[in-house]
Motif scaffolding. Structure first.
Motif, mmCIF file in Angstrom:
data_model
loop_
_atom_site.group_PDB
_atom_site.id
_atom_site.type_symbol
_atom_site.label_atom_id
_atom_site.label_comp_id
_atom_site.label_asym_id
_atom_site.label_seq_id
_atom_site.Cartn_x
_atom_site.Cartn_y
_atom_site.Cartn_z
ATOM 1 N N ILE A 1 37.193 64.406 66.307
ATOM 2 C CA ILE A 1 37.152 62.989 66.704
ATOM 3 C C ILE A 1 35.961 62.289 66.063
ATOM 4 C CG2 ILE A 1 36.810 61.443 68.669
ATOM 5 C CD1 ILE A 1 38.372 63.523 70.352
ATOM 6 N N THR A 2 34.797 62.942 66.081
ATOM 7 C CA THR A 2 33.589 62.346 65.504
ATOM 8 C C THR A 2 33.778 62.057 64.014
ATOM 9 O OG1 THR A 2 32.228 63.568 67.094
ATOM 10 C CG2 THR A 2 31.114 62.650 65.177
ATOM 11 N N LYS A 3 34.288 63.054 63.283
ATOM 12 C CA LYS A 3 34.474 62.873 61.845
ATOM 13 C C LYS A 3 35.594 61.859 61.559
ATOM 14 C CE LYS A 3 32.539 64.488 59.114
ATOM 15 N NZ LYS A 3 31.382 63.987 58.316
ATOM 16 N N TYR A 4 36.647 61.885 62.340
ATOM 17 C CA TYR A 4 37.778 60.953 62.146
ATOM 18 C C TYR A 4 37.299 59.507 62.294
ATOM 19 C CZ TYR A 4 42.539 59.104 62.585
ATOM 20 O OH TYR A 4 43.715 58.401 62.401
ATOM 21 N N ASN A 5 36.519 59.252 63.346
ATOM 22 C CA ASN A 5 36.017 57.890 63.574
ATOM 23 C C ASN A 5 35.041 57.465 62.473
ATOM 24 O OD1 ASN A 5 37.505 57.545 65.931
ATOM 25 N ND2 ASN A 5 35.886 58.376 67.244
ATOM 26 N N GLU A 6 34.204 58.414 62.012
ATOM 27 C CA GLU A 6 33.267 58.113 60.929
ATOM 28 C C GLU A 6 34.021 57.725 59.648
ATOM 29 O OE1 GLU A 6 30.044 60.418 58.035
ATOM 30 O OE2 GLU A 6 30.902 61.455 59.763
ATOM 31 N N LEU A 7 35.063 58.466 59.336
ATOM 32 C CA LEU A 7 35.843 58.182 58.127
ATOM 33 C C LEU A 7 36.625 56.878 58.261
ATOM 34 C CD1 LEU A 7 37.182 61.788 57.404
ATOM 35 C CD2 LEU A 7 35.307 60.609 56.250
ATOM 36 N N GLU A 8 37.083 56.605 59.469
ATOM 37 C CA GLU A 8 37.821 55.352 59.686
ATOM 38 C C GLU A 8 36.903 54.147 59.468
ATOM 39 O OE1 GLU A 8 41.104 53.737 62.874
ATOM 40 O OE2 GLU A 8 39.320 54.743 63.673
ATOM 41 N N ARG A 9 35.667 54.276 59.978
ATOM 42 C CA ARG A 9 34.698 53.183 59.761
ATOM 43 C C ARG A 9 34.355 53.051 58.278
ATOM 44 N NH1 ARG A 9 32.404 55.612 64.377
ATOM 45 N NH2 ARG A 9 30.876 56.695 63.071
ATOM 46 N N MET B 1 26.035 71.800 71.199
ATOM 47 C CA MET B 1 25.732 70.506 71.806
ATOM 48 C C MET B 1 24.435 69.918 71.251
ATOM 49 S SD MET B 1 26.808 70.900 75.814
ATOM 50 C CE MET B 1 26.127 69.286 76.180
ATOM 51 N N GLN B 2 23.437 70.782 71.035
ATOM 52 C CA GLN B 2 22.182 70.302 70.467
ATOM 53 C C GLN B 2 22.395 69.766 69.054
ATOM 54 O OE1 GLN B 2 19.246 70.154 72.285
ATOM 55 N NE2 GLN B 2 20.744 70.709 73.853
ATOM 56 N N ALA B 3 23.196 70.496 68.271
ATOM 57 C CA ALA B 3 23.444 70.076 66.891
ATOM 58 C C ALA B 3 24.239 68.785 66.840
ATOM 59 C CB ALA B 3 24.185 71.184 66.136
ATOM 60 N N ALA B 4 25.237 68.663 67.726
ATOM 61 C CA ALA B 4 26.104 67.485 67.715
ATOM 62 C C ALA B 4 25.472 66.298 68.423
ATOM 63 C CB ALA B 4 27.441 67.823 68.375
ATOM 64 N N GLY B 5 24.530 66.568 69.331
ATOM 65 C CA GLY B 5 23.923 65.509 70.132
ATOM 66 C C GLY B 5 24.461 65.551 71.548
ATOM 67 N N ASN B 6 23.584 65.723 72.520
ATOM 68 C CA ASN B 6 24.010 65.848 73.923
ATOM 69 C C ASN B 6 24.759 64.605 74.401
ATOM 70 O OD1 ASN B 6 22.866 68.419 74.307
ATOM 71 N ND2 ASN B 6 20.843 67.522 74.642
ATOM 72 N N LEU C 1 37.267 72.757 61.646
ATOM 73 C CA LEU C 1 37.419 74.207 61.525
ATOM 74 C C LEU C 1 36.137 74.856 61.012
ATOM 75 C CD1 LEU C 1 41.026 74.457 60.043
ATOM 76 C CD2 LEU C 1 40.291 75.243 62.291
ATOM 77 N N ASP C 2 35.479 74.198 60.068
ATOM 78 C CA ASP C 2 34.230 74.723 59.523
ATOM 79 C C ASP C 2 33.145 74.759 60.603
ATOM 80 O OD1 ASP C 2 32.525 75.619 57.330
ATOM 81 O OD2 ASP C 2 31.568 73.658 57.461
ATOM 82 N N ILE C 3 33.091 73.727 61.424
ATOM 83 C CA ILE C 3 32.091 73.672 62.496
ATOM 84 C C ILE C 3 32.343 74.759 63.535
ATOM 85 C CG2 ILE C 3 31.323 72.294 64.474
ATOM 86 C CD1 ILE C 3 30.068 71.433 61.851
ATOM 87 N N VAL C 4 33.616 74.982 63.898
ATOM 88 C CA VAL C 4 33.942 76.039 64.859
ATOM 89 C C VAL C 4 33.503 77.400 64.320
ATOM 90 C CG1 VAL C 4 35.831 77.281 65.985
ATOM 91 C CG2 VAL C 4 35.834 74.785 65.953
ATOM 92 N N PRO D 1 22.746 65.026 59.493
ATOM 93 C CA PRO D 1 22.717 65.758 60.765
ATOM 94 C C PRO D 1 21.928 67.058 60.669
ATOM 95 C CG PRO D 1 24.879 65.935 59.714
ATOM 96 C CD PRO D 1 24.101 64.933 58.933
ATOM 97 N N ASP D 2 21.727 67.557 59.445
ATOM 98 C CA ASP D 2 20.975 68.812 59.277
ATOM 99 C C ASP D 2 19.487 68.656 59.578
ATOM 100 O OD1 ASP D 2 23.197 70.272 58.368
ATOM 101 O OD2 ASP D 2 22.947 69.496 56.343
ATOM 102 N N LEU D 3 18.981 67.441 59.466
ATOM 103 C CA LEU D 3 17.542 67.225 59.440
ATOM 104 C C LEU D 3 16.846 67.671 60.725
ATOM 105 C CD1 LEU D 3 15.553 66.094 57.371
ATOM 106 C CD2 LEU D 3 15.706 63.893 58.542
ATOM 107 N N LEU D 4 17.391 67.317 61.887
ATOM 108 C CA LEU D 4 16.693 67.539 63.151
ATOM 109 C C LEU D 4 17.203 68.738 63.936
ATOM 110 C CD1 LEU D 4 16.379 63.839 64.386
ATOM 111 C CD2 LEU D 4 14.667 65.228 63.204
#
Length: 911
Positions: A635-643, A520-525, A660-663, A726-729
């Motif tokens: 969902i996050t990546k799908y929406n990013e790619l759609e935009r 959750m911290q990595a993805a954003g609360n 799958l990589d994130i899991v 996303p790696d930065l913080l």
């Protein structure tokens, strides 16, 4: 007819120019960087010489791997949302990859103590190989879970039918007898028959085979065998139009009809047989699709084995491979036709896939041996045609694509064919072998592609090759090369210790759930909370796509793969679990035989059942965490790619791989091939020691690797000024979570780090305390549970006494009986049976008698006050909230401290 092409946007044109520059850099060209206006440092031809240029298939894969590693974005010029920082990071990664290929190797510590995700991420090629191993493992788990659910339901339906038909018959099956009696009888006779048929053909063996065949025929015509026979007939029958008599007259319908030996309709199948048949039909069709995938992957392996770089050519070998490809296409077509007609039932020939696997192994070994002798030149002594013809003969003989063999009518005067007649046995063996066949060939294809592209440096390449060989051996065949007694001993010890230390563990499940906060911290609360609140309102198209992907990847199954919720508890045989295998007789000839050990099977089954039931809380929490990690990431990546303007098919593919990589990054992969060799992640016999001595150490090793990866990528993002990364913080977010947990521990005078663990920081703190000479630094220790129990029992009975030192306390943790009170010894002794049992028979009754529910929570979750939580209240800013006590309270605190010191003294004296 005219076509329409969408115009290229200005952003896409900018991406295209930047990618042209980056690809040129990858290919070893001297390029002018279009996004900084100066020349990039030339990396030379090492990347293109090793991987191929970006115009080649494999070079394109490696370029995409580097782009993903730097940005988590697809290497598509149609994707508009690349930034200047992304381009800088990609160019830096290209330079870094070239330097590692030139001089980088894999150190001895990395080979022994690092989890495979960490070591294999060193090069783009090894990272790509490791991801595909995990994809194959995940796909296998999904297919196995699907088969298992179907098989259990089919067995229940058929058992109910058998009991109903036999309830008024003297020879009917008792409802108290487990399973299906006829199935057990068929299995026993078919095993005996199979052994007879693999003996040399003589009048005696033919007579024995015919006798066994008549016994099978008799079982299938009476009692429970009649139900099994009808079930088999249902699977082999195409739906046709027919008439049947009802209470209101004659009706016509299209269905599967029960027929006699001459093919005349004699009625309908019972509802329970029909329901079981429909489930089996779906399961078989699914297994058929798995087999089709396996045949396609097998063809890739054949090309990689027999052709240079796996490419088609018109050499004599190439022509033979083309002919073989055509035959494989015919097999696939017949399977697809059978699935479409609805009568696809493989009349399974035992050992089909084992023979194919063995032939491919022999072919590759023969070619390698000849290559060593004749400098890699093809000779007349080595002919791919011989192997390809043998493999095709095995596939043709197995009749995997036929609907009905001539022995299906079971006429007593016909010779027996070597096909399994028990349909439940066919379902099991065929499904298991199809799944295994697909995985093995997929993994072999990945291995053959990647192993040719290792670093050119001889020393680096040789060491890396051996390391990779061990990973692929473990992923492909598991521990089958070890002595069986070693595997069984490891299975028994680790199974018992899992039940003992984690079984029914509420606190373990709670810690497991809390570990999701790192994701959750990595993805954003806020992003994650928003996902939870809006999931039910997702667009229909996206939700349907996600549901389908979840189903394919196994995130919709409640029965999560056991190795994920049992901390990687390993099956006896490793990965490939088969009832049949190839044995070598006295004459040195290979033959098929059964692996038959009833006592061990009974024990192993009981152990599996016990650990599965004991892991109930682990199963819930692991399933919950992985499901929501996957969904949110997808969902996050799908929406990013759609935009970013990416096509639907590319959105789905990239989002699935990213999720799958994130899991695997945050929830970790517990398959044996992903563990550090030190903890048992090796196929060598020595790995069995690590499996026992370092059980449960995969989590701390993986957690350390994850934090190391986060820090390294954060540094790379900062160097490239990739401010949107996303790696930065993430390191700061992790530090913030740890600081908040520490602060709350001080506020409530309770060590919340027992729930919200940061294993890496805690162990570093323990090491620092040991160096500083702290006298009370005992903690989790560095022993696996089996060694910990052994050491406790040895010190309890005074068989061993080690010199007192801080290092010894650090290693043994809370396992030394000399430093325990009698009450603590009693509790610890019970924990060797089960930790949860120990809590509820020693600590919790007292807490309940006192009527203090908080004490129950403290005992259950380990939420106790610590010396450091008290000291924290004396420091800023908490000392303002908790001012120094005066008067009676101060005297009481002093008295409590004296009592605590006295307690330590008693423990040291063994009182």
């Amino acid at each position: 007819m005219s076509g329409f092409c969408a115009p290229i946007t200005a952003k896409q044109e900018k991406v295209s120019r930047a990618f042209k520059t980056l690809k040129g850099l990858f290919n070893g060209e001297q390029v002018v960087e279009s996004f900084r206006g100066r020349k990039l440092k030339k990396v030379g031809k090492l990347l293109s010489d090793t991987y191929g240029t970006t115009d080649t298939e494999f070079g394109k894969k490696m370029f995409s791997e580097i782009v993903y590693r730097a940005t988590y974005k697809p290497a598509l010029e149609s994707f508009e949302n690349f930034t200047e920082g992304d381009y800088r990071r990609i160019s830096n990664e290209i330079g870094k990859e070239a330097r590692k290929l030139e001089s980088g190797g894999v150190g001895i510590l990395e080979k022994i103590f690092f989890v495979k995700r960490g070591t294999m991420s060193k090069f783009a090629v090894t990272s790509w190989m490791n991801k595909h191993i995990n994809l194959a493992t995940n796909y296998e788990r999904t297919q196995y879970s699907r088969y298992l659910k179907d098989h259990m339901l089919i067995s229940k339906l058929l058992r109910t039918e058998v009991l109903q038909r036999g309830k008024d018959k003297p020879d009917g099956q008792s409802r108290w007898e487990p399973g299906i009696k006829a199935v057990k009888q068929l299995e026993k006779i078919e095993r005996e028959l199979m052994l007879i048929l693999h003996e040399p053909k003589t009048e005696r063996t033919l007579a024995q085979a015919q006798k066994k065949y008549q016994e099978i025929n008799k079982i299938l015509q009476n009692g429970g065998g009649e139900v099994i026979n009808e079930f088999r007939q249902y699977l082999e029958t195409e739906p046709t139009t027919g008439k049947y008599v009802t209470g209101t007259g004659i009706k016509t319908t299209k269905t599967r009809w029960k027929k006699d030996a001459e093919g005349n309709i004699i009625g309908r199948f019972s509802p329970l047989v029909q329901e079981a048949g429909n489930i089996a039909r779906s399961s078989l069709d699914n297994s058929g699709q798995v087999l089709i995938n396996g045949l396609k992957n097998h063809l890739k392996v054949v090309k990689q084995s027999f052709l240079p770089d796996g490419k088609d050519d018109w050499s004599p070998t190439g022509v033979q491979v083309r002919k073989y490809e055509k035959k494989i296409g015919e097999h696939i077509k017949k399977i697809e036709d059978g699935m479409e007609k609805g009568n696809y039932f493989p009349h399974y020939l035992l050992g089909t896939f084992i023979k194919i696997d063995q032939l491919m192994r022999d072919a590759n070994k023969d070619r390698r041996d000849k290559g060593k002798t004749f400098k890699g030149k093809e000779t007349r002594d080595w002919s791919p045609e011989n192997y390809l013809n043998q493999i095709d003969a095995v596939l043709s003989e197995s009749r995997l694509n036929l609907g009905k063999p001539r022995s299906a009518q079971f006429k007593g005067d016909e010779p027996y064919e070597d096909f399994m007649k028990n349909p439940l046995g066919v379902l099991r063996q065929y499904s298991m072998d199809a799944i295994s066949f697909n995985r093995v060939n997929y993994i072999k294809d990945i291995y053959l592609q990647g192993i040719r592209r290792l670093p050119k440096n001889a020393e680096t390449s040789e060491g890396l090759r051996k390391y990779i060989d061990d990973i692929f051996t473990l992923a492909e065949t598991g521990f089958q090369d070890r002595p069986r007694w070693v595997n069984r001993m490891v299975r028994a010890i680790t199974g018992y210790e899992f039940f003992s230390k984690i079984g029914f563990g509420v606190a373990t499940a709670a810690r497991n759930t809390m570990s999701g906060l790192y994701y959750m911290q990595a993805a954003g609360n806020r992003s994650f909370v928003k996902y939870l609140s809006e999931y039910n309102n997702l667009p229909r198209e996206l939700k349907d796509t996600l549901t389908q992907v979840e189903k394919e990847q196994g995130f919709l199954f409640e029965d999560l793969s056991s190795e994920l919720f049992t901390e990687g508890l390993l099956p006896t045989e490793g990965v490939q679990v088969r009832d049949v295998d190839i044995f070598v007789d006295r004459d040195g000839k290979p033959k098929l035989g059964w692996r038959d050990d009833k006592s061990w099977r009974a024990f192993d089954g009981a152990l599996t059942l016990a650990t599965g039931k004991a892991a109930i809380f682990q199963k819930w929490t692991e399933n919950y965490l992985r499901k929501h990690m996957f969904r949110h990431s997808y969902i996050t990546k799908y929406n990013e790619l759609e935009r970013g303007g990416v096509s639907k098919s590319n959105r789905e593919k990239t989002s699935k791989q990213y999720a799958l990589d994130i899991v695997n990054k945050y929830a970790f992969e517990y398959a044996a091939h992903q563990k550090a060799p030190f903890t048992g992640g090796t196929s060598h016999v020595a790995g069995s020691i690590g499996q026992v001595a370092a059980q449960f150490f995969h989590f701390p090793f993986s957690f350390l690797q994850m934090q190391s990866e986060v820090l390294r990528k954060s540094k790379d993002a900062a160097i490239a000024r990739q401010w949107n990364s996303p790696d930065l913080l993430i390191p700061l977010k992790f530090a913030g979570l740890y600081a908040f947990t520490t602060l709350m521990s001080g506020v409530f005078n309770t060590d919340f780090h027992t729930l919200m663990e940061n294993d890496t920081v805690d162990r570093i703190a323990d090491l620092k305390a040991a160096v500083d000479g702290d006298e009370d630094i005992r903690g989790r220790g560095y022993m696996g549970p089996a060694l910990g129990d052994l050491y406790f029992l040895a010190t309890l009975h005074e068989f061993i006494e080690l010199p007192d030192s801080a290092i010894k306390d650090l290693v043994v943790g809370y396992n030394e009986a000399y430093k325990m009170t009698d009450e603590q010894k009693h509790s610890r002794l019970k924990s060797t049976v089960n930790v949860e049992l120990s809590k509820w028979t020693t600590k919790q009754p007292k807490a309940l008698q006192n009527g203090n529910i908080w004490n129950v929570m403290m005992n259950e979750f380990g939420l106790y006050p610590r010396a450091w939580t008290k000291d924290l209240r004396k420091k800023e800013p908490l000392k303002r909230l908790f001012p120094k006590q005066k008067g009676k309270k101060a005297k009481q605190l002093k008295k409590d401290k004296q009592s605590e010191e006295l307690l330590k003294l008693y423990r040291a004296m063994g009182v």
